[in-house]
Scaffold this motif. Structure first.
Motif, mmCIF file in Angstrom:
data_model
loop_
_atom_site.group_PDB
_atom_site.id
_atom_site.type_symbol
_atom_site.label_atom_id
_atom_site.label_comp_id
_atom_site.label_asym_id
_atom_site.label_seq_id
_atom_site.Cartn_x
_atom_site.Cartn_y
_atom_site.Cartn_z
ATOM 1 N N HIS A 1 -23.327 -11.037 9.836
ATOM 2 C CA HIS A 1 -23.965 -10.677 8.694
ATOM 3 C C HIS A 1 -23.576 -11.265 7.430
ATOM 4 N N LEU A 2 -22.443 -10.984 7.370
ATOM 5 C CA LEU A 2 -21.521 -11.510 6.237
ATOM 6 C C LEU A 2 -21.686 -12.984 5.852
ATOM 7 N N ALA A 3 -21.601 -13.735 7.089
ATOM 8 C CA ALA A 3 -21.544 -14.930 7.090
ATOM 9 C C ALA A 3 -22.915 -15.486 6.748
ATOM 10 N N ALA A 4 -23.783 -15.081 7.320
ATOM 11 C CA ALA A 4 -25.161 -15.537 7.034
ATOM 12 C C ALA A 4 -25.872 -15.212 5.568
ATOM 13 N N GLY A 5 -25.349 -13.901 5.273
ATOM 14 C CA GLY A 5 -25.831 -13.732 3.913
ATOM 15 C C GLY A 5 -25.003 -14.442 2.860
ATOM 16 N N GLN A 6 -23.799 -14.622 3.030
ATOM 17 C CA GLN A 6 -23.089 -15.626 2.044
ATOM 18 C C GLN A 6 -23.440 -16.959 1.867
ATOM 19 N N GLU A 7 -23.848 -17.592 3.074
ATOM 20 C CA GLU A 7 -24.093 -18.756 3.245
ATOM 21 C C GLU A 7 -25.449 -18.982 2.339
ATOM 22 N N ALA A 8 -26.331 -18.173 2.668
ATOM 23 C CA ALA A 8 -27.768 -17.898 2.150
ATOM 24 C C ALA A 8 -27.331 -17.926 0.429
ATOM 25 N N ALA A 9 -26.763 -17.175 0.084
ATOM 26 C CA ALA A 9 -26.438 -17.177 -1.404
ATOM 27 C C ALA A 9 -25.827 -18.103 -1.929
ATOM 28 N N ILE A 10 -24.936 -18.855 -1.307
ATOM 29 C CA ILE A 10 -24.272 -20.234 -1.665
ATOM 30 C C ILE A 10 -25.216 -21.076 -1.927
ATOM 31 N N ARG A 11 -26.194 -21.291 -1.196
ATOM 32 C CA ARG A 11 -27.586 -22.261 -1.222
ATOM 33 C C ARG A 11 -28.114 -22.084 -2.209
ATOM 34 N N ARG A 12 -28.185 -20.838 -2.765
ATOM 35 C CA ARG A 12 -28.997 -20.481 -4.185
ATOM 36 C C ARG A 12 -28.009 -20.452 -5.348
ATOM 37 N N GLN A 13 -26.717 -20.678 -5.119
ATOM 38 C CA GLN A 13 -25.793 -20.952 -6.336
ATOM 39 C C GLN A 13 -25.690 -19.152 -6.784
ATOM 40 N N TYR A 14 -25.812 -18.467 -6.015
ATOM 41 C CA TYR A 14 -25.622 -17.008 -6.536
ATOM 42 C C TYR A 14 -24.352 -16.438 -5.867
ATOM 43 N N LEU A 15 -23.586 -15.413 -6.552
ATOM 44 C CA LEU A 15 -22.376 -14.864 -6.359
ATOM 45 C C LEU A 15 -22.390 -14.270 -4.868
ATOM 46 N N GLY A 16 -23.213 -13.575 -4.706
ATOM 47 C CA GLY A 16 -23.613 -12.981 -3.163
ATOM 48 C C GLY A 16 -22.914 -11.710 -2.820
ATOM 49 N N ILE A 17 -22.322 -11.587 -1.801
ATOM 50 C CA ILE A 17 -21.484 -10.088 -1.530
ATOM 51 C C ILE A 17 -20.338 -10.425 -1.719
ATOM 52 N N VAL A 18 -19.718 -9.227 -2.368
ATOM 53 C CA VAL A 18 -18.211 -9.178 -3.047
ATOM 54 C C VAL A 18 -17.462 -8.238 -2.276
ATOM 55 N N SER A 19 -18.086 -7.310 -1.648
ATOM 56 C CA SER A 19 -17.573 -6.232 -0.985
ATOM 57 C C SER A 19 -18.322 -5.889 0.510
ATOM 58 N N VAL B 1 -13.236 -8.463 9.411
ATOM 59 C CA VAL B 1 -12.338 -8.445 8.499
ATOM 60 C C VAL B 1 -11.958 -9.978 8.311
ATOM 61 N N PRO B 2 -11.745 -10.716 9.395
ATOM 62 C CA PRO B 2 -11.607 -12.396 9.269
ATOM 63 C C PRO B 2 -12.448 -13.005 8.341
ATOM 64 N N ALA B 3 -13.910 -12.333 8.724
ATOM 65 C CA ALA B 3 -14.972 -13.217 7.893
ATOM 66 C C ALA B 3 -14.890 -12.548 6.389
ATOM 67 N N ALA B 4 -14.611 -11.444 6.306
ATOM 68 C CA ALA B 4 -14.521 -10.963 4.941
ATOM 69 C C ALA B 4 -13.294 -11.722 4.049
ATOM 70 N N GLN B 5 -12.323 -12.015 4.820
ATOM 71 C CA GLN B 5 -11.267 -12.912 4.067
ATOM 72 C C GLN B 5 -11.622 -14.061 3.741
ATOM 73 N N HIS B 6 -12.333 -14.826 4.735
ATOM 74 C CA HIS B 6 -12.818 -16.238 4.748
ATOM 75 C C HIS B 6 -13.497 -16.446 3.385
ATOM 76 N N TYR B 7 -14.595 -15.427 3.197
ATOM 77 C CA TYR B 7 -15.616 -15.556 2.159
ATOM 78 C C TYR B 7 -14.929 -14.766 0.668
ATOM 79 N N GLY B 8 -13.849 -14.222 0.847
ATOM 80 C CA GLY B 8 -13.358 -13.403 -0.288
ATOM 81 C C GLY B 8 -14.147 -12.292 -0.462
ATOM 82 N N ILE B 9 -14.522 -11.520 0.239
ATOM 83 C CA ILE B 9 -15.250 -10.446 0.463
ATOM 84 C C ILE B 9 -14.192 -9.137 0.539
ATOM 85 N N GLY B 10 -14.257 -8.322 -0.362
ATOM 86 C CA GLY B 10 -13.124 -7.142 -0.493
ATOM 87 C C GLY B 10 -13.809 -6.053 0.642
#
Length: 329
Positions: A162-180, A197-206
């Motif tokens: 879910h983190l990956a899907a949400g963050q990739e969608a935010a990236i496409r919109r040039q939006y900061l997206g999920i931070v934690s 946790v590995p997904a969060a670390q990959h995307y810089g999500i606290g």
């Protein structure tokens, strides 16, 4: 009080986050204000709530309580990094729940009114909404960001994908997206180590760990039951887990006693030592609970104790992230 960045942002938050689930429900309002004031004075600048907290009285009660605390002035609101959440039903109406654009915006505005503030620092999705397209979610969050009503967006109880899907969608919109991402993480429940946790670390999500003591199970539950002082550990997830993990908890409390350490402080210190962990979300009812959590901040668990804890509460698989966990290394 040590501070750290919230994920990949520049925002500084304390490594203890004061959760408000018990405030005004298992405390009086004045006791809640005293706990909040004391924690703030001791450097805890991170406060977490949710729009439906306080449901035992009525949905929104805890946000209203925080609003009354902020109204006392003294720079309370300005000093606090404030997080709240949206998702759970607030009424019987079909659109008063979930992550539709309508509910996200309406919920934010209602939370702002209840807390008497102009902005929310961290607006968190309390659960994934499988019916809400990510473009709809991000359109609503972008609107609130442009209006200055929220600063950052977080998630809670998401899976790694879910983190990956949400963050990739935010990236496409040039939006900061999920931070934690706020998830249950403790010695008893280590599922997040596999993929989240590995997904969060990959995307810089606290990562924020809620229930670091598994509802009080790791806070000396057996000792408290024996002397009749159990409250949180005598109900909910702790009581259920105690039925199936009784042997491990007996051994856990024995290990802590041998080390001359308090079980609650060991459990909290263990979570705080985890790679990728930003902050532990504590849910105090008393001043003693806050004192214990602050002592845990300065507690370095010896290697031999960490090894025994891993043996007693082993990680999922062989201790590696997915897919190595099931491939055998």
């Amino acid at each position: 009080m040590p501070y750290t960045r919230l994920g990949r942002t520049a925002l500084q938050v304390s490594r203890l986050c004061l959760g408000t689930l018990n405030l005004g429900v298992r405390t009086t309002e004045e006791e809640a204000f005293e706990l909040l004031d004391d924690a703030l004075e001791r450097g805890v600048n991170f406060v977490d709530t949710a729009n439906h907290y306080g449901w035992q009285r009525h949905n929104g009660y805890t946000e209203e309580l925080l609003g009354r605390w902020f109204a006392r002035g003294g720079g309370r609101r300005e000093r606090v990094v404030l997080g709240t959440k949206v998702y759970h039903p607030m009424s019987e109406l079909p659109n008063d729940r979930g992550l539709s654009a309508r509910n996200i915006i309406a919920s934010c505005e209602a939370s702002l009114r209840r807390m008497g503030t102009d902005w929310i620092d961290l607006f968190q999705m309390h659960h994934v909404d499988r019916d809400a397209p990510w473009d709809e979610v991000w359109q609503a969050m972008e609107t609130l960001t442009r209006q200055g009503k929220i600063r950052y967006v977080g998630s809670s109880n998401f899976a790694g994908w879910h983190l990956a899907a949400g963050q990739e969608a935010a990236i496409r919109r040039q939006y900061l997206g999920i931070v934690s991402e706020q998830c249950v993480w403790n010695l008893v429940s280590r599922h997040v180590e596999l993929e989240l946790v590995p997904a969060a670390q990959h995307y810089g999500i606290g990562v924020l760990a809620w229930s670091p003591l598994h509802g009080g199970l790791l806070g000396g539950a057996l000792r408290k039951q024996a002397d009749g002082t159990a409250v949180k550990s005598a109900q909910g997830r702790a009581m259920v887990a105690l039925r199936t993990r009784h042997t491990e908890i007996v051994e856990y409390e024995r290990l802590c006693a041998e080390a001359g350490l308090d079980p609650a402080e060991v459990g909290t210190a263990w979570v705080l030592s985890r790679p990728g962990l930003t902050a532990a979300v504590i849910g105090p009812r008393t001043q003693a609970h806050v004192d214990s959590a602050i002592r845990a901040l300065n507690l370095t668990l010896p290697d031999d104790l960490l090894k025994r804890l891993d043996e007693l509460f082993p990680p999922i698989g062989n201790g590696e992230p997915a897919p190595e966990a099931w491939l055998g290394g």
